[in-house]
Design an enzyme around this catalytic site. Structure first.
Site, mmCIF file in Angstrom:
data_model
loop_
_atom_site.group_PDB
_atom_site.id
_atom_site.type_symbol
_atom_site.label_atom_id
_atom_site.label_comp_id
_atom_site.label_asym_id
_atom_site.label_seq_id
_atom_site.Cartn_x
_atom_site.Cartn_y
_atom_site.Cartn_z
ATOM 1 N N GLY A 77 -6.394 74.879 41.739
ATOM 2 C CA GLY A 77 -7.343 75.832 41.140
ATOM 3 C C GLY A 77 -8.838 75.373 41.197
ATOM 4 C CG ASP A 88 -1.817 70.028 34.296
ATOM 5 O OD1 ASP A 88 -0.710 70.614 34.080
ATOM 6 O OD2 ASP A 88 -2.243 70.406 35.289
#
Length: 502
Positions: free
Chosen positions: A129, A242
Site C-alpha cells: 500500500g 502487522d
C-alpha cells in the site's frame, strides 16, 4: 476474434526523439507492433533477443523473459509484452482491464538502465500500500539488494512520507539475525524517499505455506525463530503490529527474516504519527484489541496473537478466522473464541493445539506473557519436552463463557439458583423429618428403658417381700411351742384372758 488496430509508439504519445530515448534506444521499427515495441525497448546497439536466446536469462546480463504470446523479450508482466497487453485491452475491453495498472507500473521498469539513486533496477518483486519493492544492483558493484520506493500517489502526503521514513529509522536500531536489515535511507532527485535492505531470495512464508503444510516441525521451528526475533524487538521497545506470513521472508538458507515494520510502534516514545495514522494491520492476523481499541493500548501481546495466527495458518493452511470481507473477519475474531487447531487438522499434536489456543486468547493477559515464553514452549515441543502452557481451569472457562453470552448465562444462572433452592428446601424438609423421627425413636427408647427398669424394680421388690415373708414365717415357726403341754398351757392362758376381758 476481432482484430484491433495496430499499436505504435506514437499512439501512446511516446516522444521517440526526446533526449530520454536518443542515447538509449534505436527506434528503427519492425513490421509488427510487437516487433516495434521490442525494438523500442531494446538498448541501442543490441540485437533483438529471440525466444531461443532467452531460455537462459543469465546469459544476457539482465532479466529478460520472452512474451508468451509473440516471443518478444519486452515482457512487462502476466506473461505478455507491452504491445500484447495493450492489444488485449483494446480487443477485450473490461476482460483485461486488470492489466492496465501493471502496465503503468512496469513500463518504466523494463528499461535495463532505469535507476533509482545509485541503484539499477532489475525486477519488481513486491508491491504494498505504501510502495513498490524492486530487486536492484548497486552501481559499480554486483551487490544485489531489495529497494523499496514510495508510490508517487503518496508524494503529497506528509503523513505517508513520515511513516515511510519511520520504518528504516526504527529497524536501523535492531540487530538480530532474524530481522531483515535495512542498509540506507535515501531520496530520489524529485525528493521521494527510498531505502535499501537485504535481498531475501527465498520468498515469503505465504509462498512457502503449501510446502510447509505437511511439515509441522519445520513450521514450528520457523515460528520459534520469529518469536525470538520479536522477543528481541520488544526488548528494544518496538512493536511490529502487522505480523503475517507475507511479511516473513526467507533467505537463501531458508531462515526467516521479519520484515515490513511499516506499522511498527515504539513502546517508549509514542508520537503524534502513531495516533494520527492508521495502525490497523491485516484482518485475520491482528489481535482484537488492535482492531477495536486505541493504538496506545496495544502491547506486545498483540504481536504474540499474530505469531499464533501465523502458526495456525502454517499448520492448517487457513487463518484462524474466515469471513466474506475484512469487517466480517474482525467481528468473528472479536465475538467468538478461536477454533481448536485439531478441529481443522485432527492429525496434529494436542500440545500444538494448546500453544495456538493460548496465543489466540481474546484477552491479552490470558496469552503468553511474552514472545520469549512462546518461543520457549515451541522449543520445548521440538525437543519432546512437556510444554509450560496448559488449558485454563474449568471455572475460568465458565466465567469467560458467561461474559461472552450474558443473556443466556443469566437465564442459566437463574435456573441453577432455583434448582439449588429446591434442593435446599428438600434437604431441609428431609432433615426436619429426620429430627422428628429421631425424637420419636428416642422417646420410645426412653419409655422402653423406664418400663424395663420398673419391671426390674418390681421384681426386686417382690423378691424382697417374699424373702421377708419367709423370714417372718421362719421366726414364727421358731417361736412356736416345743411340746404338747406348752401348747395346752398357752391355750388355757388365752382362754382365761378372754374370760377376764368379758
Amino acid at each position: 476474434m476481432r482484430k484491433g488496430p495496430m499499436v505504435f509508439p506514437q499512439d501512446l504519445e511516446i516522444d521517440t526523439d526526446s533526449e530520454r530515448f536518443a542515447d538509449r534506444f534505436d527506434v528503427t521499427f519492425r513490421p509488427s507492433s510487437c516487433g516495434r515495441f521490442a525494438q523500442l525497448l531494446r538498448p541501442s546497439g543490441q540485437p533483438i533477443v529471440q525466444v531461443s536466446d532467452v531460455s537462459n536469462p543469465g546469459t544476457n546480463g539482465c532479466d529478460v523473459v520472452p512474451c508468451e504470446r509473440c516471443g518478444s523479450p519486452a515482457r512487462v508482466g502476466r506473461g505478455y509484452c507491452l504491445s500484447c497487453v495493450l492489444q488485449q485491452g483494446l480487443e477485450y475491453d473490461g476482460e483485461n482491464a486488470q492489466h492496465w495498472d501493471d502496465v503503468l507500473e512496469e513500463v518504466k521498469v523494463r528499461g535495463s538502465e532505469w535507476r533509482i539513486g545509485n541503484y539499477q533496477i532489475l525486477q519488481q518483486i513486491g508491491r504494498g500500500g505504501m510502495g513498490m519493492i524492486y530487486r536492484a544492483r548497486r552501481r559499480n558493484s554486483q551487490h544485489i539488494v531489495a529497494l523499496k520506493h514510495i508510490l508517487s500517489v503518496h508524494a503529497d502526503s506528509r503523513e505517508a512520507l513520515a511513516r515511510f521514513r519511520c520504518e528504516p529509522v526504527i529497524v536501523s536500531s535492531l540487530r538480530h539475525p532474524n530481522i531483515l536489515p535495512i542498509y540506507e535511507l535515501r531520496e530520489t532527485e524529485d525528493g521521494l524517499p527510498f531505502f535499501t535492505m537485504k535481498h531475501a531470495p527465498g520468498g515469503t512464508l505465504l509462498e512457502a505455506a503449501q510446502s510447509l503444510r505437511h511439515d509441522p516441525r519445520r513450521s514450528v521451528r520457523l515460528i520459534a525463530k520469529v518469536s525470538r526475533a520479536m522477543e528481541y524487538a520488544h526488548g528494544e521497545g518496538v512493536l511490529h503490529r502487522d505480523l503475517k506470513p507475507g511479511n516473513i521472508l526467507l533467505d537463501e538458507h531458508g531462515e526467516p527474516l521479519v520484515s515490513d515494520f511499516g506499522l511498527a510502534k515504539s513502546l517508549e516514545t509514542p508520537t503524534d504519527l502513531t495516533r494520527t495514522l492508521t495502525s490497523f494491520g491485516t484482518p485475520g492476523f491482528i489481535a482484537p484489541e488492535q482492531a477495536h481499541g486505541p493504538a496506545k493500548d496495544v502491547s506486545p501481546a498483540a504481536d504474540v496473537y499474530s505469531i499464533g495466527a501465523m502458526l495456525f495458518y502454517l499448520l492448517t493452511g487457513r487463518p484462524p478466522f474466515l469471513g466474506e470481507n475484512a469487517l466480517a473477519v474482525i467481528k468473528e475474531a472479536a465475538d467468538k473464541p478461536s477454533p481448536k487447531l485439531r478441529t481443522v487438522a485432527p492429525e496434529l499434536d494436542r500440545d500444538l493445539e494448546i500453544i495456538c489456543a493460548k496465543c489466540l486468547e481474546r484477552e491479552p493477559e490470558a496469552r503468553y506473557f511474552s514472545a520469549g515464553d512462546l518461543a520457549e514452549d515451541l522449543e520445548r515441543w521440538l525437543e519432546g519436552r512437556a510444554i509450560v502452557a496448559r488449558r485454563l481451569a474449568a471455572p475460568v472457562r465458565v466465567w469467560r463463557w458467561s461474559k461472552r453470552n450474558p443473556k443466556f448465562a443469566g437465564a442459566l444462572a437463574a435456573s441453577v439458583v432455583l434448582a439449588v433452592l429446591n434442593l435446599l428446601a428438600i434437604f431441609a424438609i428431609s432433615h426436619l423429618l429426620s429430627i422428628v423421627g429421631h425424637a420419636r425413636f428416642a422417646h420410645h427408647t426412653v419409655a422402653s428403658v423406664r418400663f424395663e427398669d420398673s419391671r426390674e424394680r418390681t421384681a426386686t421388690l417382690n423378691s424382697v417381700t417374699e424373702a421377708m415373708t419367709l423370714d417372718a414365717a421362719d421366726a414364727k415357726i421358731d417361736a412356736a411351742p416345743g411340746s404338747a403341754e406348752e401348747v395346752e398351757a398357752d391355750a388355757r392362758t388365752s382362754a382365761s384372758r378372754q374370760e377376764t376381758e368379758l
